[in-house]
Write an enzyme that holds these catalytic residues in place. Structure first.
Site, PDB file in Angstrom:
ATOM      1  N   TYR A   1      14.766  29.897   8.703  1.00  5.88           N
ATOM      2  CA  TYR A   1      13.497  30.570   9.016  1.00  5.88           C
ATOM      3  C   TYR A   1      13.271  30.618  10.528  1.00  5.88           C
ATOM      4  CZ  TYR A   1      11.945  30.461   4.157  1.00  5.88           C
ATOM      5  OH  TYR A   1      11.826  30.663   2.808  1.00  5.88           O
TER       6      TYR A   1
ATOM      7  N   ARG B   1     -10.932   0.567  14.676  1.00  7.59           N
ATOM      8  CA  ARG B   1     -10.809   1.383  13.477  1.00  7.59           C
ATOM      9  C   ARG B   1     -11.777   0.816  12.445  1.00  7.59           C
ATOM     10  NH1 ARG B   1      -4.808   1.668  10.948  1.00  7.59           N
ATOM     11  NH2 ARG B   1      -5.453  -0.403  10.278  1.00  7.59           N
TER      12      ARG B   1
ATOM     13  N   MET C   1      11.712  24.486   2.419  1.00  5.35           N
ATOM     14  CA  MET C   1      11.019  23.686   1.400  1.00  5.35           C
ATOM     15  C   MET C   1      11.997  22.881   0.556  1.00  5.35           C
ATOM     16  SD  MET C   1       8.451  24.960  -1.613  1.00  5.35           S
ATOM     17  CE  MET C   1       7.116  25.502  -0.563  1.00  5.35           C
TER      18      MET C   1
ATOM     19  N   LYS D   1       0.848  -1.203   0.000  1.00  7.43           N
ATOM     20  CA  LYS D   1       0.000   0.000   0.000  1.00  7.43           C
ATOM     21  C   LYS D   1       0.878   1.246   0.000  1.00  7.43           C
ATOM     22  CE  LYS D   1      -0.264  -0.149   5.025  1.00  7.43           C
ATOM     23  NZ  LYS D   1      -1.079  -0.531   6.179  1.00  7.43           N
TER      24      LYS D   1
HETATM   25  C1  PLP Z   1      -0.335  -1.613   6.782  1.00  5.04           C
HETATM   26  C2  PLP Z   1      -0.946  -2.858   7.209  1.00  5.04           C
HETATM   27  C3  PLP Z   1      -0.171  -3.996   7.486  1.00  5.04           C
HETATM   28  C4  PLP Z   1       1.339  -3.984   7.478  1.00  5.04           C
HETATM   29  O1  PLP Z   1       1.803  -3.459   8.686  1.00  5.04           O
HETATM   30  P1  PLP Z   1       3.362  -3.305   9.006  1.00  5.04           P
HETATM   31  O2  PLP Z   1       3.401  -2.753  10.375  1.00  5.04           O
HETATM   32  O3  PLP Z   1       3.884  -2.337   8.004  1.00  5.04           O
HETATM   33  O4  PLP Z   1       3.960  -4.649   8.865  1.00  5.04           O
HETATM   34  C5  PLP Z   1      -0.841  -5.155   7.784  1.00  5.04           C
HETATM   35  N1  PLP Z   1      -2.189  -5.203   7.840  1.00  5.04           N
HETATM   36  C6  PLP Z   1      -2.947  -4.116   7.612  1.00  5.04           C
HETATM   37  C7  PLP Z   1      -4.433  -4.219   7.716  1.00  5.04           C
HETATM   38  C8  PLP Z   1      -2.359  -2.915   7.303  1.00  5.04           C
HETATM   39  O5  PLP Z   1      -3.122  -1.838   7.077  1.00  5.04           O
END
Ligand code: PLP
Length: 364
Positions: free
Chosen positions: A261, A135, A309, A39
Site C-alpha cells: 500500500y 497519574r 491487515m 493485567k
Molecule cells: C503494569 C504495572 C506493573 C508492572 O510493570 P512492569 O514494568 O511490567 O514490570 C507494576 N505496577 C503497576 C501499578 C502497574 O500498572
C-alpha cells in the site's frame, strides 16, 4: 487448512522468569513477596494460562478487571489478588469482600464507596500514593484528607502503601520518588508502619532500595527486558511468546517496482519477496517500517513496505532456499520482541498486549 499464523507460549519460561523475579525479591529480605502482574490478559499471554503456569509458586496476582479476578478465584486460585485500579462502583466493594480481593484505592471517591458500602468484615486495601508519576494516587498535599477519610471507615483490614515509578528503567531513576514517599511517611507516623509495594520489573532488577514488601514484576515474567540497552538474554530472562507464521507466496519484482500500500518501498534492483501470513489484524504493528527484522527459516531478514491487515512482505533476496511454506518468526525465540518493538518505534509491552484474539495460541 487454517492460516498458518500461531503464537507459541512457553509456559515453563513464565515460571522460570517469575522465579527469577523472586530471586531479585529475596535480595530485599526473605519476607519480600512478588505479585505476578497479569493485567491485559497477562500481557497478551492468556490470564488463566499464565496463572496455571505459575500455579503454586506465585505469591499473588495483580490485575485490573474485577471479572478477571473472579475468573481466577472460580478457577481455584487462592492467592491474594490485587486490583491495581481498585473499585469503580459500590457493588465492587462487596465483590472484593466476597472474593477476597485487595483493591488499590487511589482517590477520595473510592474511599467514599468503601465508607458507604456497609462492609461485612475487614477488607485489606492498598493506598496508592502519587510520588511523581502524576497519574493515579494521593499526593503529599492530600494526605490530611486521606487520613480523615480513613478514620471514617471502620472495617479496613491491613493497609499497604503503594507507589509506582515513572523512570525506574531510565535516567531519572527512583531516588527522587523514594524521597517523596519518605516525606509522606514522615508526615504520617502511623503510615510509617504500613507495608509497602513499589518495585516494577525495572526497579526490582536495578534499584535494590525499592525491593521491600510486595514487588510488582510484570514484563520480566513474560521474558522481555524493561531496559532498552540490556537484552533479555543477558538478564537470564527466557522469551515466552513466539509469534510465528509462514510464507504463503513468493514474488519477484524488478528494479523500480513498488511494494505494498502506498508504494512506499521502491526496489532498487530485482528482488525476491516473501509474503508472510501476518498483518496488523493479528497484532503486528502497522507502523513497523521497512527494515524491521524478521526470521525466515531461522535466518534474519527484513520487512519490506507497509504492513497490511493480513499480510506483510519480507526480503528473500539473500535466502534462495526460502519459499512458500518457509517458517517466519515475527518475534520471540531467536528474535527478541524488544528488537522488533524498537524498530517499530514502540516497546515490547505494546506488541505483546496487542496479540489479536484471532491468532491461535499453542502452549509449548
Ligand atoms: C503494569 C504495572 C506493573 C508492572 O510493570 P512492569 O514494568 O511490567 O514490570 C507494576 N505496577 C503497576 C501499578 C502497574 O500498572
Amino acid at each position: 487448512m487454517p492460516r498458518p499464523i500461531q503464537a507459541r507460549i512457553a509456559t515453563a519460561a513464565i515460571r522460570h522468569n517469575y522465579l527469577l523475579a523472586k530471586k531479585y525479591a529475596a535480595r530485599g529480605g526473605e519476607s519480600v513477596k512478588a505479585w505476578a502482574v497479569v493485567k491485559a490478559n497477562a500481557y497478551g499471554h492468556g490470564l488463566l494460562r499464565t496463572a496455571r503456569a505459575l500455579g503454586d509458586v506465585a505469591d499473588g496476582f495483580a490485575l485490573l478487571d474485577l471479572s478477571d479476578a473472579v475468573t481466577l478465584r472460580d478457577a481455584g486460585f487462592r492467592q491474594p489478588i490485587l486490583l491495581l485500579e481498585g473499585i469503580f462502583e459500590a457493588r465492587d466493594v462487596h465483590t472484593c469482600a466476597e472474593y477476597r480481593l485487595t483493591p488499590a484505592i487511589h482517590c477520595l471517591e473510592q474511599l467514599k464507596l468503601l465508607q458507604t458500602a456497609g462492609l461485612p468484615g475487614p477488607l485489606p486495601i492498598y493506598l496508592k500514593l502519587n510520588t511523581g508519576m502524576n497519574r493515579l494516587g494521593f499526593t503529599f498535599d492530600q494526605i490530611p484528607l486521606l487520613r480523615a477519610a480513613l478514620e471514617r471507615i471502620s472495617v479496613l483490614g491491613e493497609k499497604t502503601l503503594m507507589t509506582h515509578f515513572s523512570d525506574a528503567d531510565g535516567e531519572r531513576g527512583v531516588a527522587w520518588q523514594l524521597a517523596r514517599l519518605d516525606a509522606i511517611r514522615n508526615a504520617w507516623p502511623e503510615a510509617a508502619t504500613f507495608p509497602v509495594s513499589m518495585a516494577n520489573s525495572a526497579a526490582l532488577m536495578r534499584h535494590p532500595a525499592t525491593v521491600r514488601g510486595w514487588a510488582r514484576p510484570g514484563i520480566m515474567i513474560y521474558g522481555s527486558s524493561p531496559f532498552t540497552e540490556t537484552p533479555a538474554a543477558r538478564l537470564d530472562l527466557q522469551p515466552v511468546m513466539t509469534l510465528g507464521s509462514r510464507i504463503i507466496a513468493v514474488e519477484t519484482v524488478g528494479a523500480g517496482e513498488r511494494v505494498g500500500y502506498g508504494g512506499t518501498f521502491v526496489a532498487e534492483r530485482e528482488m525476491r519477496l516473501g509474503i508472510v501470513a501476518c498483518g496488523y489484524a493479528d497484532g503486528y504493528p502497522r507502523h513497523a517500517p521497512t527494515g524491521t527484522p524478521i526470521l525466515v527459516d531461522g535466518q534474519r531478514t527484513r520487512a519490506i513496505g507497509r504492513v497490511s491487515m493480513d499480510m506483510l512482505a519480507c526480503d528473500l533476496s539473500d535466502l534462495p532456499a526460502a519459499g512458500v511454506g518457509s517458517e517466519a518468526v515475527l518475534w520471540g525465540e531467536k528474535l527478541p520482541v524488544e528488537e522488533v518493538a524498537a524498530a517499530a518505534g514502540t516497546i515490547s509491552y505494546e506488541l505483546l498486549c496487542a496479540l489479536a484474539p484471532r491468532v491461535p495460541v499453542a502452549e509449548v
